[in-house]
Design an enzyme around this catalytic site. Structure first.
Site, mmCIF file in Angstrom:
data_model
loop_
_atom_site.group_PDB
_atom_site.id
_atom_site.type_symbol
_atom_site.label_atom_id
_atom_site.label_comp_id
_atom_site.label_asym_id
_atom_site.label_seq_id
_atom_site.Cartn_x
_atom_site.Cartn_y
_atom_site.Cartn_z
ATOM 1 N N SER A 133 28.316 -5.613 -2.768
ATOM 2 C CA SER A 133 28.796 -4.259 -3.031
ATOM 3 C C SER A 133 27.785 -3.170 -2.755
ATOM 4 C CB SER A 133 29.274 -4.150 -4.480
ATOM 5 O OG SER A 133 30.426 -4.928 -4.686
ATOM 6 N N SER B 124 31.895 -2.576 -3.177
ATOM 7 C CA SER B 124 32.559 -1.639 -4.063
ATOM 8 C C SER B 124 31.795 -0.344 -4.300
ATOM 9 C CB SER B 124 32.821 -2.319 -5.409
ATOM 10 O OG SER B 124 31.615 -2.729 -6.022
ATOM 11 N N LYS C 141 27.448 5.281 -9.480
ATOM 12 C CA LYS C 141 28.697 4.537 -9.341
ATOM 13 C C LYS C 141 29.478 4.563 -10.654
ATOM 14 C CE LYS C 141 30.260 -0.065 -7.771
ATOM 15 N NZ LYS C 141 29.765 -1.379 -7.301
#
Length: 470
Positions: free
Chosen positions: A187, A163, A89
């Site tokens: 997330s 996210s 990420k």
């Protein structure tokens, strides 16, 4: 419902699970370079349609695979992950690769060292093939001003969630074997649910965190994402370990792979559609009920129950505002116009809190935690939906109402994941098949702090019963 994905179906190496690919490498039927090349080919064939991996390091990944193979030829053992491709990420450091955070406020820095979690994965043989897309500074829809939106591989007109949506989408598209993410309010779990993969929010301290503005925070965690529970357990084994600068960090004392290999229905199981206080879309309720009925037919006995979480959503809004002010206050107010509207609202809310507000929220959180602990003396596991709504159009930032109930803020629709974050509970999003419209169904398996081994064993049983995997 949106039209189904136009992505070419995966086959060959790209269709293998992480566990299967490792087995083939150990047998000598496959090399790490072949696995990396297959991942690169799959990204090149599919990512134009979903935008999951905007930052790529293909040649560096090939070089690392060759070095791993040279070490093996020289007599070394294969590391745990055998050179499997990993997406990280893009709010997390990988040495030599820019970290953007999806925002002009944080973009441009090129770190010299990887963050602790990634360092553990790399030392255990993972090869970072690229950085995955994410929400801009916060939120649960993966879109940002630098790289745009990530689409759902199952239904490209819809969001992949956030996210950590880039990692979830890349997994669902079979671009990678393992996906890294992190989690504040959901997330890891929301995008896993939207994309039909698995994502675990661990107990704070199990996985070492990147350096935080508030090292005493217990809400932000790093965690694994994968297509199957055995793959997720393998990745969790590879990313856990003590890291002294993280004051919550602790050593690992178990094998999560062994837990995944022992699917178990044992224990006292509770189930709840809405935790007694949250709006949940009727299609999500229907999919949840269908999955629960199938589990009961498979022999899993359970009771309808949930802990008393009264007042916790209001507490979460206050504590989130305080946390965002702590994280971003140094850039506020001089950079106010560079924040997204939603994150700016969180920071402003944090500024508005009085000492009495903060004390009240802290007190409420503690009282709810004690009630939750009492609940988990009666039950070993709670099952609830992972999400309150189905994936929505990618252009929509967040749903403004659920079943006629207005969402007051952009975190109201992820409260079903956020409540476990604020209470420090491990929570695992488990794929549970598809509903009648073809949308993925996801069960959120929750336990008391430090119960990951139990959750993984139970999730492996769910996967066998509902997805036909063994």
């Amino acid at each position: 419902m949106s039209d189904a994905s136009g992505l070419p179906p995966s086959s060959g190496i790209a269709a293998l699970s992480a566990v299967e690919a490792i087995a083939e490498i150990h047998r000598g039927h496959l090399s790490p370079l072949e696995v990396i090349d297959a991942a690169i080919g799959r990204i090149e064939a599919t990512d134009a349609g979903i935008n999951a991996i905007p930052v790529r390091r293909f040649e560096a990944a090939r070089s690392e695979a060759r070095r791993l193979m040279d070490k093996k030829a020289g007599g070394a053992d294969w590391p745990l992950l055998c050179g499997l491709p990993l997406a990280v990420k893009d709010n997390t450091d990988v040495a030599g690769v820019p970290t953007s955070g999806g925002s002009a406020l944080t973009a441009g820095r090129v770190p010299d060292v990887s963050n602790p979690t990634i360092d553990y994965l790399q030392r255990n043989g993972a090869i970072v093939i690229g950085k995955s897309n994410l929400s801009e500074l916060g939120g649960a829809n993966t879109t940002n001003a630098l790289f745009g939106a990530t689409r759902n591989p199952l239904f490209p007109a819809l969001t992949s969630g956030g996210s950590s949506g880039g990692s979830a989408a890349a997994l669902a598209a079979h671009q990678i074997c393992l996906g890294h993410g992190n989690d504040v309010g959901g997330s890891l779990r929301t995008p896993a649910a939207f994309c039909g993969v698995a994502g675990l929010r661990p107990t704070p301290g199990l996985v070492s965190r990147k350096p935080l503005s508030d090292p005493f925070d217990t809400v932000f965690v790093e965690g694994p994402m994968a297509r199957t529970i055995p793959d997720l357990a393998l990745m969790l084994d590879a990313m856990t370990g003590f890291h002294a600068p993280d004051l919550l960090s602790r050593g690992q004392h178990t094998s999560f792979r062994n837990a995944a290999a022992r699917p178990s229905w044992t224990g006292r199981i509770a189930a709840s559609e809405d935790l007694g206080l949250l709006p949940v879309d009727r299609d999500i309720r229907s999919g949840f009920r269908g999955a629960i009925e199938r589990l009961q037919r498979a022999g899993c006995a359970m009771s309808e129950a949930s802990p008393d979480l009264t007042g916790l959503p209001q507490t979460i809004r206050a504590l989130r505002g305080l946390a965002y002010l702590t994280t971003w206050g140094r850039l506020w107010p001089q950079s106010r116009d560079r924040f997204t509207r939603e994150v700016a609202g969180d920071i402003a809310h944090g500024e508005s809190l009085s000492a009495r507000d903060i004390a009240s929220a802290t007190e409420q959180r503690a009282a709810t935690y004690r009630r939750m602990q009492g609940f988990f003396t009666e039950f070993d596991i709670l099952i609830c939906p992972t999400v309150q709504v189905a994936p929505f159009p990618v252009e929509t930032m967040w749903p403004t109402e659920i079943e006629g109930m207005r969402c007051e803020s952009y975190i109201d629709w992820i409260m079903i994941t956020y409540v476990w974050s604020i209470l420090g509970c491990p929570a695992l999003a488990v794929p549970a098949g598809r509903d009648q419209a073809g949308m993925p169904v996801s069960l959120q398996i929750v336990g008391p702090p430090h119960s990951e081994e139990r959750l993984i064993a139970f999730a492996a049983g769910v996967e066998q019963a509902l997805c036909g995997r063994s």
